[in-house]
Design a protein around this motif. Structure first.
Motif, PDB file in Angstrom:
ATOM      1  N   GLY A   1       0.784  -1.031   0.084  1.00 52.78           N
ATOM      2  CA  GLY A   1       0.037   0.065   0.089  1.00 52.78           C
ATOM      3  C   GLY A   1       0.699   1.278  -0.064  1.00 52.78           C
ATOM      4  N   LEU A   2       1.984   1.091  -0.284  1.00 51.46           N
ATOM      5  CA  LEU A   2       2.820   2.330  -0.339  1.00 51.46           C
ATOM      6  C   LEU A   2       2.573   3.162  -1.611  1.00 51.46           C
ATOM      7  CD1 LEU A   2       6.236   0.672   0.619  1.00 51.46           C
ATOM      8  CD2 LEU A   2       4.687   1.859   2.191  1.00 51.46           C
ATOM      9  N   GLY A   3       2.722   4.407  -1.348  1.00 49.80           N
ATOM     10  CA  GLY A   3       2.328   5.397  -2.393  1.00 49.80           C
ATOM     11  C   GLY A   3       1.037   5.648  -2.824  1.00 49.80           C
ATOM     12  N   ARG A   4       0.114   5.031  -2.188  1.00 55.21           N
ATOM     13  CA  ARG A   4      -1.165   5.122  -2.526  1.00 55.21           C
ATOM     14  C   ARG A   4      -1.649   6.507  -1.746  1.00 55.21           C
ATOM     15  NH1 ARG A   4      -3.411  -0.766  -1.181  1.00 55.21           N
ATOM     16  NH2 ARG A   4      -2.441  -1.627  -2.978  1.00 55.21           N
ATOM     17  N   ASP A   5      -2.704   7.262  -2.226  1.00 62.80           N
ATOM     18  CA  ASP A   5      -3.216   8.466  -1.650  1.00 62.80           C
ATOM     19  C   ASP A   5      -3.892   8.101  -0.188  1.00 62.80           C
ATOM     20  OD1 ASP A   5      -2.417  10.061  -3.919  1.00 62.80           O
ATOM     21  OD2 ASP A   5      -4.394   9.882  -4.884  1.00 62.80           O
ATOM     22  N   ALA A   6      -3.262   8.780   0.635  1.00 60.67           N
ATOM     23  CA  ALA A   6      -3.642   8.525   2.170  1.00 60.67           C
ATOM     24  C   ALA A   6      -4.592   9.621   2.292  1.00 60.67           C
ATOM     25  CB  ALA A   6      -2.623   8.237   3.051  1.00 60.67           C
ATOM     26  N   ALA A   7      -5.501   9.593   3.455  1.00 61.78           N
ATOM     27  CA  ALA A   7      -6.060  10.714   3.802  1.00 61.78           C
ATOM     28  C   ALA A   7      -6.984  10.341   5.068  1.00 61.78           C
ATOM     29  CB  ALA A   7      -7.344  11.073   2.867  1.00 61.78           C
ATOM     30  N   ILE A   8      -7.142  11.485   5.911  1.00 64.06           N
ATOM     31  CA  ILE A   8      -7.853  11.311   7.191  1.00 64.06           C
ATOM     32  C   ILE A   8      -9.436  11.442   6.693  1.00 64.06           C
ATOM     33  CG2 ILE A   8      -8.494  12.185   9.448  1.00 64.06           C
ATOM     34  CD1 ILE A   8      -5.611  13.695   9.249  1.00 64.06           C
ATOM     35  N   ALA A   9     -10.001  10.207   6.461  1.00 58.51           N
ATOM     36  CA  ALA A   9     -11.175  10.129   5.855  1.00 58.51           C
ATOM     37  C   ALA A   9     -12.384  10.627   6.658  1.00 58.51           C
ATOM     38  CB  ALA A   9     -11.518   8.688   5.551  1.00 58.51           C
ATOM     39  N   SER A  10     -12.425  10.758   7.892  1.00 54.62           N
ATOM     40  CA  SER A  10     -13.540  11.174   8.507  1.00 54.62           C
ATOM     41  C   SER A  10     -13.299  11.974   9.889  1.00 54.62           C
ATOM     42  CB  SER A  10     -14.813   9.972   8.680  1.00 54.62           C
ATOM     43  OG  SER A  10     -13.874   9.112   9.684  1.00 54.62           O
ATOM     44  N   PRO A  11     -14.351  12.502  10.462  1.00 54.80           N
ATOM     45  CA  PRO A  11     -14.155  12.882  11.706  1.00 54.80           C
ATOM     46  C   PRO A  11     -13.985  11.848  12.902  1.00 54.80           C
ATOM     47  CG  PRO A  11     -15.877  14.163  10.958  1.00 54.80           C
ATOM     48  CD  PRO A  11     -15.472  13.222   9.926  1.00 54.80           C
ATOM     49  N   GLU A  12     -14.553  10.649  12.521  1.00 53.99           N
ATOM     50  CA  GLU A  12     -14.185   9.601  13.657  1.00 53.99           C
ATOM     51  C   GLU A  12     -13.267   9.211  13.594  1.00 53.99           C
ATOM     52  OE1 GLU A  12     -16.933  10.000  11.268  1.00 53.99           O
ATOM     53  OE2 GLU A  12     -18.571  10.442  12.811  1.00 53.99           O
TER      54      GLU A  12
ATOM     55  N   GLY B   1     -10.681  21.006  27.163  1.00 49.90           N
ATOM     56  CA  GLY B   1      -9.924  22.340  26.586  1.00 49.90           C
ATOM     57  C   GLY B   1      -8.884  22.101  26.022  1.00 49.90           C
ATOM     58  N   ASP B   2      -8.061  20.980  25.582  1.00 48.05           N
ATOM     59  CA  ASP B   2      -7.083  20.926  24.899  1.00 48.05           C
ATOM     60  C   ASP B   2      -7.208  20.384  23.356  1.00 48.05           C
ATOM     61  OD1 ASP B   2      -7.927  18.680  25.658  1.00 48.05           O
ATOM     62  OD2 ASP B   2      -6.093  17.758  26.063  1.00 48.05           O
ATOM     63  N   LEU B   3      -6.449  20.270  22.723  1.00 48.10           N
ATOM     64  CA  LEU B   3      -6.385  20.218  21.102  1.00 48.10           C
ATOM     65  C   LEU B   3      -5.484  19.214  20.576  1.00 48.10           C
ATOM     66  CD1 LEU B   3      -6.594  23.814  20.586  1.00 48.10           C
ATOM     67  CD2 LEU B   3      -8.675  22.494  19.992  1.00 48.10           C
ATOM     68  N   ALA B   4      -5.740  18.303  19.516  1.00 48.78           N
ATOM     69  CA  ALA B   4      -4.920  17.351  18.944  1.00 48.78           C
ATOM     70  C   ALA B   4      -4.752  18.024  17.550  1.00 48.78           C
ATOM     71  CB  ALA B   4      -5.364  16.032  19.011  1.00 48.78           C
ATOM     72  N   LEU B   5      -3.427  18.180  17.126  1.00 46.56           N
ATOM     73  CA  LEU B   5      -3.360  18.701  15.733  1.00 46.56           C
ATOM     74  C   LEU B   5      -2.873  17.449  14.924  1.00 46.56           C
ATOM     75  CD1 LEU B   5      -3.306  20.939  13.587  1.00 46.56           C
ATOM     76  CD2 LEU B   5      -1.110  21.387  14.187  1.00 46.56           C
ATOM     77  N   LEU B   6      -3.624  16.956  13.965  1.00 45.21           N
ATOM     78  CA  LEU B   6      -3.108  15.858  13.036  1.00 45.21           C
ATOM     79  C   LEU B   6      -2.753  15.978  11.639  1.00 45.21           C
ATOM     80  CD1 LEU B   6      -6.344  13.578  14.064  1.00 45.21           C
ATOM     81  CD2 LEU B   6      -4.132  13.964  15.419  1.00 45.21           C
ATOM     82  N   LYS B   7      -1.714  15.510  11.234  1.00 48.80           N
ATOM     83  CA  LYS B   7      -1.399  15.571   9.758  1.00 48.80           C
ATOM     84  C   LYS B   7      -0.950  14.224   9.232  1.00 48.80           C
ATOM     85  CE  LYS B   7       3.323  17.109   9.851  1.00 48.80           C
ATOM     86  NZ  LYS B   7       4.369  18.113   9.451  1.00 48.80           N
ATOM     87  N   LEU B   8      -1.066  14.470   8.045  1.00 46.51           N
ATOM     88  CA  LEU B   8      -0.389  13.110   7.354  1.00 46.51           C
ATOM     89  C   LEU B   8       1.046  13.256   7.283  1.00 46.51           C
ATOM     90  CD1 LEU B   8      -3.059  12.098   4.401  1.00 46.51           C
ATOM     91  CD2 LEU B   8      -2.610  11.135   6.644  1.00 46.51           C
ATOM     92  N   HIS B   9       1.934  11.976   7.446  1.00 41.70           N
ATOM     93  CA  HIS B   9       3.422  12.026   7.414  1.00 41.70           C
ATOM     94  C   HIS B   9       3.313  10.868   6.566  1.00 41.70           C
ATOM     95  CE1 HIS B   9       7.177  12.932   8.411  1.00 41.70           C
ATOM     96  NE2 HIS B   9       7.555  11.546   8.765  1.00 41.70           N
ATOM     97  N   GLY B  10       3.559  10.911   5.276  1.00 41.99           N
ATOM     98  CA  GLY B  10       3.389   9.806   4.509  1.00 41.99           C
ATOM     99  C   GLY B  10       2.054   9.279   4.254  1.00 41.99           C
ATOM    100  N   ALA B  11       2.118   8.082   4.696  1.00 44.96           N
ATOM    101  CA  ALA B  11       0.740   7.165   4.532  1.00 44.96           C
ATOM    102  C   ALA B  11       0.350   7.097   6.043  1.00 44.96           C
ATOM    103  CB  ALA B  11       0.987   5.907   4.011  1.00 44.96           C
ATOM    104  N   ARG B  12       0.941   7.735   7.022  1.00 39.60           N
ATOM    105  CA  ARG B  12       0.446   7.448   8.531  1.00 39.60           C
ATOM    106  C   ARG B  12       0.119   9.000   9.144  1.00 39.60           C
ATOM    107  NH1 ARG B  12       3.155   2.685  10.716  1.00 39.60           N
ATOM    108  NH2 ARG B  12       4.223   1.635   9.134  1.00 39.60           N
ATOM    109  N   ILE B  13      -0.409   8.854  10.034  1.00 37.92           N
ATOM    110  CA  ILE B  13      -0.865  10.045  10.795  1.00 37.92           C
ATOM    111  C   ILE B  13      -0.038  10.566  11.741  1.00 37.92           C
ATOM    112  CG2 ILE B  13      -2.822  11.138  12.136  1.00 37.92           C
ATOM    113  CD1 ILE B  13      -4.877   9.213  10.603  1.00 37.92           C
ATOM    114  N   ALA B  14       0.226  11.813  11.968  1.00 32.09           N
ATOM    115  CA  ALA B  14       1.214  12.173  12.862  1.00 32.09           C
ATOM    116  C   ALA B  14       0.068  13.407  13.811  1.00 32.09           C
ATOM    117  CB  ALA B  14       2.441  12.678  12.642  1.00 32.09           C
ATOM    118  N   ALA B  15       0.692  13.192  15.175  1.00 31.93           N
ATOM    119  CA  ALA B  15      -0.244  14.130  16.057  1.00 31.93           C
ATOM    120  C   ALA B  15       0.597  14.746  17.084  1.00 31.93           C
ATOM    121  CB  ALA B  15      -1.273  13.360  16.973  1.00 31.93           C
ATOM    122  N   ARG B  16       0.123  16.147  17.523  1.00 35.38           N
ATOM    123  CA  ARG B  16       0.642  16.940  18.597  1.00 35.38           C
ATOM    124  C   ARG B  16      -0.447  17.208  19.497  1.00 35.38           C
ATOM    125  NH1 ARG B  16       4.420  14.755  16.699  1.00 35.38           N
ATOM    126  NH2 ARG B  16       6.607  15.630  16.262  1.00 35.38           N
ATOM    127  N   HIS B  17      -0.073  17.498  20.820  1.00 29.44           N
ATOM    128  CA  HIS B  17      -1.022  17.930  21.732  1.00 29.44           C
ATOM    129  C   HIS B  17      -0.806  19.325  21.958  1.00 29.44           C
ATOM    130  CE1 HIS B  17      -2.619  16.920  25.875  1.00 29.44           C
ATOM    131  NE2 HIS B  17      -3.547  17.271  25.024  1.00 29.44           N
TER     132      HIS B  17
END
Length: 120
Positions: free
Chosen positions: A25-36, A70-86
């Protein structure tokens, strides 16, 4: 003749590696598909995070998840995986014509663009 064997062996190796990458599955279009999916990723990646509302970028490459504390999680795609910061409020953010740009406060993580989002 030996050059032909070398060429054919190299070609076979390239095709085998291409098939392996496709199978993984390398090189495929990755996405955060839904709020869930964004909420689940935030809770899995940030210990003790209790996810609430999630805002997704229109391109599926980033999300901002509000925590119930009251805190937040910031998510982004890093390659095909999701990375997060608090993150904590207030956010360092800027509205741009493309969307909302949020500074993660981490040089390695960098700023994140929530494409198509105008506010949080």
């Amino acid at each position: 003749m030996s050059q032909a064997y070398i060429f054919l062996g190299s070609l076979a190796a390239i095709l085998l590696m291409t098939l392996a990458a496709w199978g993984l599955g390398l090189g495929r279009d990755a996405a955060i598909a839904s709020p869930e999916e964004a909420r689940k990723a935030a809770e899995e990646m940030i210990p003790g995070f209790d996810a609430g509302e999630a805002l997704l970028g229109s391109d599926g490459r980033a999300a901002l998840v509000h925590g119930r504390e009251g805190d937040l999680a910031l998510l982004k795609l890093h390659g095909a995986r999701i990375a997060a910061r608090h993150l904590r409020m207030p956010l360092a953010s800027e509205a741009t014509p493309e969307g909302l740009r949020i500074d993660s406060g981490d040089k390695r993580f960098g700023p994140v663009l929530l494409r198509g989002v105008t506010g949080y």
